[in-house]
Design an enzyme around this catalytic site. Structure first.
Site, short mmCIF file in Angstrom:
data_model
loop_
_atom_site.label_atom_id
_atom_site.label_comp_id
_atom_site.label_asym_id
_atom_site.label_seq_id
_atom_site.Cartn_x
_atom_site.Cartn_y
_atom_site.Cartn_z
N ASP A 34 0.98 -1.25 0.07
CA ASP A 34 0.03 -0.10 0.20
C ASP A 34 0.96 1.32 -0.25
OD1 ASP A 34 -2.92 0.83 1.79
OD2 ASP A 34 -1.51 2.09 0.71
N ASP A 129 -2.95 2.86 -5.99
CA ASP A 129 -1.96 2.74 -5.09
C ASP A 129 -1.95 1.31 -4.23
OD1 ASP A 129 -3.95 2.76 -3.39
OD2 ASP A 129 -3.19 4.68 -2.35
N GLU A 130 -2.33 0.30 -4.53
CA GLU A 130 -2.62 -0.83 -3.94
C GLU A 130 -2.43 -2.27 -4.65
OE1 GLU A 130 -5.80 -2.01 -0.91
OE2 GLU A 130 -5.42 -0.02 -0.43
#
Length: 441
Positions: A34, A129-130
């Site tokens: 993350d 973003d993960e």
DNA sequence: TCTGGGGTCCTAGGACCC
DNA sequence: TCTGGGGTCCTAGGACCC
């Protein structure tokens, strides 16, 4: 402490041997990577003067904007993702504000996902973003998962942003663990410790339990994942429906859902909230036309044509109404479906009623392959219930016009070309490029 | 100066067919 | 004659995620 980058948070002692070696990892090893305060971190990377200062990516405080991402310096003041920008401005008056630069975030994200793919081909990107990574030891690759996680953190840091990682035997555990230590934390839940880790945690920690389920569970005295795992099955069925079994398995650490490739896109939509409500037919239709042209352009860019067009309106009391219509032929042509959207609007709205938000979406891509002359067909066929007059009737002229305006918009931006009914909506919207706030929490 | 935007999935009810 | 039920498609709304 295992690494020089960030720090390692062992939820359970691993029992390192005298030589400092890591204990063998038995079973699946799933990472959730993350990126920390991603949008704000990219802004600080790109603007050296902003480093060490509170930075907020989000919509304008005076135009119904919300916070997309706050840098850690801004979080000290209590600023959080999804918070109304006006509230954030009060909490942190000296913050540096930006609407965000999505092309740049996508570029950074692509680079980082490239690193992850290099570390393991078994990757599932969850958002910009993960991503989940399956780094389970195999016959061919048996590097220790902790070493892989540490190397990922170093490689990401070399690009100028940081990430937090959770490591565990299931996706649920990796995800929860990644949230426990930020920024740049590495939280490990060792095999065999799944239940010890999960059971004391509040139900809301787990993905799949939102505000509504939390309310329902709490009213039955269920507050922790341990209590959830042991709850009455009929009750869970009532609250979660078809999902009950998966939820239960997740809560007791036994959910073995694999890290899977990404699914195909199932819908494309655009919506916007206006700084001030719209109420005349002219304003609302202009708003619809603007949203429709954004959707149409994205569809053409992706080479997708959909069968189901939808319209969503949010009113001044925040209530929502929506209509959708199934089209006879799949299309990507907003000049064709915009007049239909005008008509659909009258099914759920009357001129004079204040409208706060307009959303337009297309779905239904899964049907047959779109034919080259789907556009032609839809105009030639006998009129059906959904047929309305397109803005320009000659389909060749129309698609030529769309291609030309797409090109101009590619070069100069969306505002460069407007059709008659698309007023300049920009000044009226929240001005938030904010899209995705994945560092929620 | 209260509350964004882009998605996925589920549910329940009605239409329609057999 | 007064009444079934399964399957499928479509629609509106809502929960949830990042």
């Amino acid at each position: 402490m295992y690494g020089t980058h960030g720090h390692t948070n062992d939820r359970e002692e691993p029992g390192i041997d005298a030589a400092g070696r890591l204990p063998a990892w038995r079973g699946p090893a799933i990472l959730l990577v993350d990126l920390d305060a991603f949008f704000a971190s990219v802004e600080q990377l790109d603007h050296p003067g902003w480093r060490g200062k509170p930075v907020i990516v989000g919509g304008d405080p005076d135009k119904r904007g919300v916070v997309s991402t706050a840098s850690y310096e801004a979080r000290v003041f209590g600023v959080r993702s999804a918070m109304p920008s006006s509230q954030a401005a009060r909490l942190c008056p000296d913050a540096i504000w930006t609407h965000g630069h999505y092309g740049r975030y996508r570029e950074m994200s692509r680079k980082i996902m490239g690193i992850l793919l290099d570390e393991s081909p078994r990757i599932q990107q969850v958002s910009i973003d993960e991503a989940f990574l399956d780094v389970s030891p195999t016959a061919h690759v048996n590097e220790h998962p902790i070493l892989i996680a540490q190397r990922i953190q170093k490689r990401v840091a070399d690009l100028g942003v940081t990430c937090s990682i959770g490591l565990g035997t299931t996706k649920t555990i990796a995800k929860i663990a990644s949230d426990m230590d930020k920024p740049q934390g590495l939280t490990i839940v060792y095999p065999g410790r799944e239940k010890d880790f999960l059971s004391p945690l509040p139900i809301r920690t787990m993905s799949g339990v939102g505000p509504a389920a939390e309310r329902a569970l709490t009213s039955h005295g269920i507050r922790t994942l341990g209590e959830l795992a042991a709850a009455d099955e009929a009750l869970l069925k009532h609250i979660f429906g078809k999902n009950a079994e998966v939820i239960m398995a997740r809560a007791n650490g036994g959910d073995l859902t694999p890290v899977a490739d990404d699914d195909p896109v199932k819908s494309v939509s655009n919506e916007t909230s206006f700084a001030e409500d719209l109420s005349s037919a002219e304003e609302v239709e202009a708003g619809i036309a603007t949203m429709a042209s954004k959707v149409g352009r994205r569809l053409r860019k992706k080479g997708m044509r959909g069968h189901t067009i939808s319209l969503k309106l949010r009113f001044s009391d925040r209530s929502i109404r929506s209509v959708q219509k199934r089209l006879d032929e799949a299309t990507d042509d907003d000049l064709l479906f915009t007049p239909l959207l005008y008509r659909m609007a009258r099914e759920i709205w009357e001129p004079g009623i204040p409208v706060r938000l307009i959303g337009v979406g297309m779905a239904g891509f899964d049907d047959d392959e779109p034919t080259q002359d789907a556009l032609f067909d839809v105009l030639q066929e006998a009129p059906s219930e959904n047929d309305v007059k397109p803005i320009i009737e000659d389909d060749e002229k129309r698609s030529g016009l769309l291609a030309a305006t797409d090109k101009v918009k590619d070069r100069f931006g969306d505002a460069a070309v407007k059709f008659g009914r698309e007023l300049s909506m920009e000044r009226r919207t929240t001005g938030s490029g904010s899209k995705n706030s994945s560092d929620y929490k």
